[in-house]
Design a protein around this motif. Structure first.
Motif: not given
Length: 204
Positions: A158-178
């Protein structure tokens, strides 16, 4: 009874309503949720144990509820676990288990009750998503970690149905912050055919 409470929780976006719901559910929560085969806490705890060798490292278990997540962490060997939840009644149930070093009642939308870097790991097991905390909690928790700190969390279907759920992960990992160390789908509540994905992220 489980489905009744879950339906009401998943349908609500008001944190105060959700807190009242979990206060009401606290006394029967463990029995109800275990009857549905609640699997995520054990899956999550095993994951953290694989990546965190120091079992005495301090962990903050946010949204700890009645302590099922803390039980799972203790079972795999972690010894220093603090917990927090917005439901006083759920915390009372957790206190009885004697798992946590400290238990804190958290205020809705309040800052984290500790300085960044206080804990080696923060766990949010079954906490982010409909019926619980908003996706924005992810950023708050990441900012609560120091360099090398780990965030262990789960997102159900149900949480993953919200696209923002994966977006929040990518915001940190794509830039190398995590760095995303682990992501694995598996059973969550088999009794109602609901799955979850367990994630482990390390802050750079």
């Amino acid at each position: 009874m489980t489905q009744h409470y879950l339906d009401k929780a998943y349908a609500s976006r008001d944190t105060n309503v959700i807190r009242s719901l979990y206060d009401e559910w606290a006394s029967s929560y463990d029995e109800d949720i275990k009857a549905q085969g609640y699997a995520t806490p054990e899956r999550a705890a095993v994951t953290l144990a694989e990546f965190l060798d120091n079992k005495d490292a301090p962990i903050f278990d946010i949204g700890c509820g009645t302590g099922l997540s803390g039980e799972a962490l203790k079972k795999v060997g972690f010894t220093t676990i603090d917990g927090g939840d917005i439901s006083a009644a759920m915390l009372n149930e957790a206190r009885i288990k004697g798992i946590y070093r400290n238990l804190l009642e958290l205020e809705v939308d309040a800052p984290l009750p500790f300085a960044p870097g206080t804990y080696t790991a923060i766990t949010a097991i079954g906490v982010i998503g409909p019926g619980a905390a908003p996706i924005t909690l992810f950023d708050t928790l990441m900012h609560g970690l120091g360099k090398g700190g780990k965030l262990l969390f789960s997102l159900n279907e149900k949480a993953l149905a919200d696209r923002g759920a994966l977006g929040m992960i990518h915001e940190w990992t794509d830039c190398g912050a995590a760095i995303l160390l682990h992501a694995e789908e598996g059973a969550h509540l088999p009794g109602i055919n609901l799955k979850s994905t367990v994630y482990l992220i390390e802050k750079n």
